[in-house]
Design a protein around this motif. Structure first.
Motif, PDB file in Angstrom:
ATOM      1  N   ILE A  85      -2.494  -5.135 -33.721  1.00  0.00           N
ATOM      2  CA  ILE A  85      -3.366  -5.835 -33.115  1.00  0.00           C
ATOM      3  C   ILE A  85      -3.244  -6.360 -31.821  1.00  0.00           C
ATOM      4  CG2 ILE A  85      -4.968  -7.848 -33.365  1.00  0.00           C
ATOM      5  CD1 ILE A  85      -4.605  -7.292 -36.566  1.00  0.00           C
ATOM      6  N   LEU A  86      -2.091  -6.994 -31.773  1.00  0.00           N
ATOM      7  CA  LEU A  86      -1.689  -7.447 -30.336  1.00  0.00           C
ATOM      8  C   LEU A  86      -1.553  -6.428 -29.059  1.00  0.00           C
ATOM      9  CD1 LEU A  86       0.758 -10.387 -31.199  1.00  0.00           C
ATOM     10  CD2 LEU A  86      -1.331 -10.526 -30.236  1.00  0.00           C
ATOM     11  N   SER A  87      -0.710  -5.489 -29.683  1.00  0.00           N
ATOM     12  CA  SER A  87      -0.672  -4.342 -28.628  1.00  0.00           C
ATOM     13  C   SER A  87      -1.797  -3.689 -28.172  1.00  0.00           C
ATOM     14  CB  SER A  87       0.358  -3.091 -29.179  1.00  0.00           C
ATOM     15  OG  SER A  87      -0.095  -2.421 -30.188  1.00  0.00           O
ATOM     16  N   SER A  88      -2.823  -3.763 -29.047  1.00  0.00           N
ATOM     17  CA  SER A  88      -4.156  -3.145 -28.832  1.00  0.00           C
ATOM     18  C   SER A  88      -5.136  -4.002 -27.757  1.00  0.00           C
ATOM     19  CB  SER A  88      -5.082  -2.861 -29.858  1.00  0.00           C
ATOM     20  OG  SER A  88      -5.400  -4.044 -30.433  1.00  0.00           O
ATOM     21  N   ARG A  89      -4.484  -5.177 -27.600  1.00  0.00           N
ATOM     22  CA  ARG A  89      -5.034  -6.096 -26.653  1.00  0.00           C
ATOM     23  C   ARG A  89      -4.652  -5.577 -25.102  1.00  0.00           C
ATOM     24  NH1 ARG A  89      -8.971  -9.255 -27.169  1.00  0.00           N
ATOM     25  NH2 ARG A  89      -7.937 -10.681 -25.737  1.00  0.00           N
ATOM     26  N   ALA A  90      -3.525  -5.013 -25.098  1.00  0.00           N
ATOM     27  CA  ALA A  90      -2.972  -4.756 -23.729  1.00  0.00           C
ATOM     28  C   ALA A  90      -4.299  -4.026 -22.818  1.00  0.00           C
ATOM     29  CB  ALA A  90      -1.805  -4.139 -23.546  1.00  0.00           C
ATOM     30  N   GLY A  91      -4.290  -4.002 -21.859  1.00  0.00           N
ATOM     31  CA  GLY A  91      -5.322  -3.194 -21.019  1.00  0.00           C
ATOM     32  C   GLY A  91      -6.769  -3.656 -21.126  1.00  0.00           C
ATOM     33  N   GLN A  92      -6.846  -4.942 -21.843  1.00  0.00           N
ATOM     34  CA  GLN A  92      -8.384  -5.773 -21.740  1.00  0.00           C
ATOM     35  C   GLN A  92      -8.251  -6.731 -20.804  1.00  0.00           C
ATOM     36  OE1 GLN A  92      -9.089  -6.493 -25.666  1.00  0.00           O
ATOM     37  NE2 GLN A  92      -8.951  -4.501 -26.376  1.00  0.00           N
ATOM     38  N   GLY A 108       0.616  -1.143   0.224  1.00  0.00           N
ATOM     39  CA  GLY A 108      -0.090  -0.024   0.044  1.00  0.00           C
ATOM     40  C   GLY A 108       0.930   1.368  -0.195  1.00  0.00           C
ATOM     41  N   ALA A 109       2.125   1.100   0.215  1.00  0.00           N
ATOM     42  CA  ALA A 109       3.030   2.224   0.334  1.00  0.00           C
ATOM     43  C   ALA A 109       3.215   2.975  -1.049  1.00  0.00           C
ATOM     44  CB  ALA A 109       4.177   1.849   1.040  1.00  0.00           C
ATOM     45  N   SER A 110       3.414   1.779  -2.090  1.00  0.00           N
ATOM     46  CA  SER A 110       3.695   2.695  -3.495  1.00  0.00           C
ATOM     47  C   SER A 110       2.313   2.773  -4.368  1.00  0.00           C
ATOM     48  CB  SER A 110       4.650   1.569  -4.439  1.00  0.00           C
ATOM     49  OG  SER A 110       3.792   0.638  -4.987  1.00  0.00           O
ATOM     50  N   ALA A 111       2.577   3.769  -5.237  1.00  0.00           N
ATOM     51  CA  ALA A 111       1.340   3.997  -5.842  1.00  0.00           C
ATOM     52  C   ALA A 111       1.389   3.166  -7.286  1.00  0.00           C
ATOM     53  CB  ALA A 111       1.589   5.536  -6.414  1.00  0.00           C
ATOM     54  N   GLY A 143       1.921   2.764 -24.163  1.00  0.00           N
ATOM     55  CA  GLY A 143       0.974   2.008 -23.493  1.00  0.00           C
ATOM     56  C   GLY A 143       1.351   1.528 -22.150  1.00  0.00           C
ATOM     57  N   ILE A 144       2.661   2.034 -21.801  1.00  0.00           N
ATOM     58  CA  ILE A 144       3.130   1.304 -20.425  1.00  0.00           C
ATOM     59  C   ILE A 144       3.094   2.627 -19.426  1.00  0.00           C
ATOM     60  CG2 ILE A 144       5.018   0.228 -19.078  1.00  0.00           C
ATOM     61  CD1 ILE A 144       5.820  -1.043 -21.771  1.00  0.00           C
ATOM     62  N   ASN A 145       2.268   2.662 -18.522  1.00  0.00           N
ATOM     63  CA  ASN A 145       2.308   3.837 -17.534  1.00  0.00           C
ATOM     64  C   ASN A 145       1.500   3.285 -16.253  1.00  0.00           C
ATOM     65  OD1 ASN A 145       2.216   5.948 -16.151  1.00  0.00           O
ATOM     66  ND2 ASN A 145       1.198   7.469 -17.583  1.00  0.00           N
ATOM     67  N   PRO A 146       2.274   2.400 -15.446  1.00  0.00           N
ATOM     68  CA  PRO A 146       1.505   1.717 -14.377  1.00  0.00           C
ATOM     69  C   PRO A 146       1.198   2.727 -13.199  1.00  0.00           C
ATOM     70  CG  PRO A 146       3.848   0.944 -14.525  1.00  0.00           C
ATOM     71  CD  PRO A 146       3.687   1.959 -15.738  1.00  0.00           C
ATOM     72  N   LYS A 147       1.589   3.792 -13.283  1.00  0.00           N
ATOM     73  CA  LYS A 147       1.168   4.834 -12.284  1.00  0.00           C
ATOM     74  C   LYS A 147      -0.131   5.475 -12.579  1.00  0.00           C
ATOM     75  CE  LYS A 147       5.367   5.642  -9.962  1.00  0.00           C
ATOM     76  NZ  LYS A 147       5.789   5.671  -8.459  1.00  0.00           N
ATOM     77  N   ALA A 148      -0.457   5.572 -13.789  1.00  0.00           N
ATOM     78  CA  ALA A 148      -1.632   5.968 -14.502  1.00  0.00           C
ATOM     79  C   ALA A 148      -2.793   5.140 -14.298  1.00  0.00           C
ATOM     80  CB  ALA A 148      -1.578   6.555 -15.629  1.00  0.00           C
ATOM     81  N   LYS A 149      -2.683   3.926 -14.784  1.00  0.00           N
ATOM     82  CA  LYS A 149      -3.775   2.711 -14.881  1.00  0.00           C
ATOM     83  C   LYS A 149      -2.956   1.278 -14.578  1.00  0.00           C
ATOM     84  CE  LYS A 149      -4.193   1.232 -19.357  1.00  0.00           C
ATOM     85  NZ  LYS A 149      -5.143   1.217 -20.491  1.00  0.00           N
ATOM     86  N   PRO A 150      -3.423   0.497 -13.813  1.00  0.00           N
ATOM     87  CA  PRO A 150      -2.733  -0.693 -13.684  1.00  0.00           C
ATOM     88  C   PRO A 150      -2.338  -1.563 -14.934  1.00  0.00           C
ATOM     89  CG  PRO A 150      -5.035  -0.642 -12.724  1.00  0.00           C
ATOM     90  CD  PRO A 150      -5.114   0.316 -13.773  1.00  0.00           C
ATOM     91  N   TYR A 151      -1.222  -2.023 -14.811  1.00  0.00           N
ATOM     92  CA  TYR A 151      -0.402  -2.703 -15.912  1.00  0.00           C
ATOM     93  C   TYR A 151       0.001  -4.262 -15.330  1.00  0.00           C
ATOM     94  CZ  TYR A 151       2.825  -3.230 -19.949  1.00  0.00           C
ATOM     95  OH  TYR A 151       3.039  -3.695 -21.014  1.00  0.00           O
TER      96      TYR A 151
END
Length: 167
Positions: free
Chosen positions: A156-163, A3-6, A81-89
């Motif tokens: 196409i494959l990179s658009s699948r990330a986040g789903q 819980g200490a990290s964002a 597409g890699i920004n784990p602090k903005a949205k879960p990765y």
């Protein structure tokens, strides 16, 4: 301590995503470099016999150079597409980006090898028989299409990330 990290998502997932971006660029540029070098040698040796055909014989070198651009496009798409602090990765996202980079990069490497071999032999043969030019260009187009297929699959494959998870 979690819980200490964002950071949200899997902590090792970005490694795979960035590996995919690197693979796309590195393998595509390896194909572009090989295709440029191999067909460039053919242009140089052909230019000794028929210097008036040198500019016409640059086509394989240009087509090989485009392969690096395909890898750059996928690498930029993946890295943005890699920004784990903005949205879960999650690992699903990392694997999607890795497979996207590998698809584009390895297709670019294969296409570069084909363009280099065909370009080398094609420009030398074109110096001896000018009627072979159209055939050489058609073969080069089909070789370039291999990399284009990798680019399309990579997008196409990179658009699948986040789903991977329902938000």
């Amino acid at each position: 301590m979690a819980g200490a990290s964002a950071f949200s998502g899997d902590e090792t997932a970005p490694f795979f995503g960035f590996l995919g971006a690197a693979a796309a660029l590195v393998f595509s540029c390896m194909g572009a470099a090989y295709g440029t070098a191999k067909s460039g040698v053919g242009v140089a040796s052909m230019g000794v016999m028929r210097p008036e055909l040198v500019m016409k014989s640059i086509v394989p070198v240009v087509m090989a150079g485009v392969l690096g651009i395909y890898g750059l496009i996928i690498a930029v798409i993946i890295s943005t597409g890699i920004n784990p602090k903005a949205k879960p990765y999650f690992l699903f996202d990392g694997y999607a980006h890795l497979s996207s980079g590998l698809a584009c990069g390895l297709a670019g490497l294969a296409a570069g090898m084909a363009i280099g071999i065909v370009g080398d032999a094609g420009v030398r043969a074109n110096a001896q028989q000018p009627k072979l030019f159209v055939g050489m260009i058609l073969i080069l187009i089909f070789a370039e299409a291999l990399a284009l297929y990798g680019l399309i699959v990579g997008i196409i494959l990179s658009s699948r990330a986040g789903q991977s998870r329902a938000d």
